[in-house]
Write an enzyme that holds these catalytic residues in place. Structure first.
Site, PDB file in Angstrom:
ATOM      1  CG  ASN A   6      -2.083   1.232   1.055  1.00 12.35           C
ATOM      2  OD1 ASN A   6      -1.525   2.380   0.698  1.00 12.35           O
ATOM      3  ND2 ASN A   6      -2.414   1.422   2.572  1.00 12.35           N
ATOM      4  CD1 TRP A   7       3.773   1.436  -2.524  1.00 13.32           C
ATOM      5  CD2 TRP A   7       4.472   2.600  -4.496  1.00 13.32           C
ATOM      6  NE1 TRP A   7       5.147   1.216  -3.325  1.00 13.32           N
ATOM      7  CE2 TRP A   7       5.338   1.434  -4.757  1.00 13.32           C
ATOM      8  CE3 TRP A   7       3.950   3.670  -5.955  1.00 13.32           C
ATOM      9  CZ2 TRP A   7       5.970   1.584  -5.518  1.00 13.32           C
ATOM     10  CZ3 TRP A   7       4.702   3.186  -6.572  1.00 13.32           C
ATOM     11  CH2 TRP A   7       5.817   2.352  -6.543  1.00 13.32           C
ATOM     12  CE  LYS A   8      -0.122   3.105   5.140  1.00 13.91           C
ATOM     13  NZ  LYS A   8      -0.280   3.731   6.473  1.00 13.91           N
ATOM     14  CG  HIS A  95      -5.970   2.187   5.308  1.00 17.50           C
ATOM     15  ND1 HIS A  95      -5.750   2.890   5.926  1.00 17.50           N
ATOM     16  CD2 HIS A  95      -5.017   1.303   4.651  1.00 17.50           C
ATOM     17  CE1 HIS A  95      -4.657   2.759   6.451  1.00 17.50           C
ATOM     18  NE2 HIS A  95      -3.859   1.219   5.700  1.00 17.50           N
ATOM     19  CD  GLU A  97      -3.170   5.756   6.199  1.00 21.04           C
ATOM     20  OE1 GLU A  97      -3.220   6.028   5.072  1.00 21.04           O
ATOM     21  OE2 GLU A  97      -2.524   5.186   7.476  1.00 21.04           O
ATOM     22  CD  GLU A 164      -3.434  -2.256   6.883  1.00 23.50           C
ATOM     23  OE1 GLU A 164      -2.497  -2.783   6.932  1.00 23.50           O
ATOM     24  OE2 GLU A 164      -4.140  -1.087   7.352  1.00 23.50           O
ATOM     25  N   GLY A 170       2.171   2.845  10.886  1.00 27.33           N
ATOM     26  CA  GLY A 170       3.092   3.712  11.142  1.00 27.33           C
ATOM     27  C   GLY A 170       3.361   4.371  12.161  1.00 27.33           C
ATOM     28  CB  SER A 201       5.274  -0.817  12.160  1.00 27.76           C
ATOM     29  OG  SER A 201       4.296   0.723  12.415  1.00 27.76           O
ATOM     30  N   GLY A 222       3.040  -0.804   4.110  1.00 30.82           N
ATOM     31  CA  GLY A 222       2.950   0.289   4.007  1.00 30.82           C
ATOM     32  C   GLY A 222       4.221   0.690   3.631  1.00 30.82           C
ATOM     33  N   GLY A 223       4.640   2.041   4.635  1.00 29.61           N
ATOM     34  CA  GLY A 223       6.183   2.739   4.583  1.00 29.61           C
ATOM     35  C   GLY A 223       6.450   1.516   3.602  1.00 29.61           C
TER      36      GLY A 223
HETATM   37  P1  13P Z   1       2.415   0.565   7.943  1.00 29.57           P
HETATM   38  O1  13P Z   1       3.494  -0.348   7.407  1.00 29.57           O
HETATM   39  O2  13P Z   1       3.833   2.618   7.459  1.00 29.57           O
HETATM   40  O3  13P Z   1       2.722   1.086   8.820  1.00 29.57           O
HETATM   41  O4  13P Z   1       1.348   1.108   6.869  1.00 29.57           O
HETATM   42  C1  13P Z   1       0.753  -0.001   7.573  1.00 29.57           C
HETATM   43  C2  13P Z   1      -0.667   0.440   6.554  1.00 29.57           C
HETATM   44  O5  13P Z   1      -1.982   1.107   6.676  1.00 29.57           O
HETATM   45  C3  13P Z   1      -1.127  -0.643   4.977  1.00 29.57           C
HETATM   46  O6  13P Z   1      -2.271   0.040   5.403  1.00 29.57           O
END
Ligand code: 13P
Length: 240
Positions: A6-8, A95, A97, A164, A170, A201, A222-223
């Protein structure tokens, strides 16, 4: 096992060069047959990314969509048919967010139905906040997210769930192994026959702990997914 990137809200056209390493790795990786790799870039990159990954194992997903499957007057929105048209096979929905900015369980339910109707697959995110964890209402929270989110949803084989915990996204903090095993089991009992992934994470360091949790069917990353080396490392270590 699923490995979903997930590149956000990160990445431009030049970022796509980083996929070359991953494509090359997947060609030589012995366990490749048994894994699913899905990249979910921002909408602006879906088409160019799709073109880069043709003839590779990588499939493309979107990060959200509108709940209608027809065109309409909705400025700034993209519907699942439009995503399908440019090469997406999956859509991330629910998600945290987006929940934080007002997306309700009911709206997520409508989006899930629209995505399935379009012939795409859903990566359905659920998870509790730190406040809910402290109040010990994690299971209650997840139950509600699942029962409203999946209300009257048929063709559930087109859904994977990503657990999640919001406090883990994050932050570098992951759940205690026993808690995670427990929660994943709880979700699996509730939904039956749906794959359940973990997200929050995930990185090349903690993957050695996470891979020991046998009821997890993959990871939503994510990251660390923006760095091809880290992403490859996570996949490799899962099988070491
Ligand atoms: P991180 O891996 O950056 O914590 O993000 C997780 C995430 O929200 C994937 O959808």
């Amino acid at each position: 096992m699923y490995f979903i990137a997930n590149w956000k809200m990160f990445g431009g056209l030049s970022t796509l060069n980083s996929l070359k390493k991953v494509i090359k790795f997947l060609k030589i990786f012995k366990k490749s047959k048994n894994i699913k790799i899905i990249y979910c870039p921002p909408s602006t990159l879906i088409r160019p990314m799709f073109k880069k990954v043709i003839n590779s194992k990588i499939q493309i997903g979107a990060q959200n969509c509108h709940e209608s499957i027809t065109y309409g007057a909705s400025t700034g929105s993209i519907n699942p048919m439009m995503l399908k048209n440019v090469g997406a096979k999956y859509v991330i929905l629910g998600h945290s967010e987006n929940r934080e900015s007002g997306e309700t369980d009911k709206l997520i339910n409508s989006k899930i139905k629209a995505v399935i109707k379009s012939g795409l697959k859903v990566i359905f995110c659920i998870g509790e906040t730190i406040g809910q964890k402290r109040k010990k209402i994690t299971k209650k929270t997840l139950s509600k997210q699942i029962s409203i989110g999946l209300q009257n949803v048929k063709r559930r084989k087109n859904i994977v769930i990503a657990y999640e915990p919001v406090w883990s996204i994050g932050t570098g903090v992951i759940p205690k192994p026993d808690d995670l095993i427990n929660t994943i089991n709880f979700i699996k009992k509730k939904v039956r026959n749906i794959k359940v992934l973990y997200g929050g994470s995930v990185n090349p360091k903690n993957i050695n702990k996470l891979k020991l949790i046998k009821n997890i069917d993959g990871f939503l990353i994510g990251g660390a997914s923006q760095d091809p080396k880290k992403f490859i490392d996570i996949i490799k270590k899962t099988y070491n």
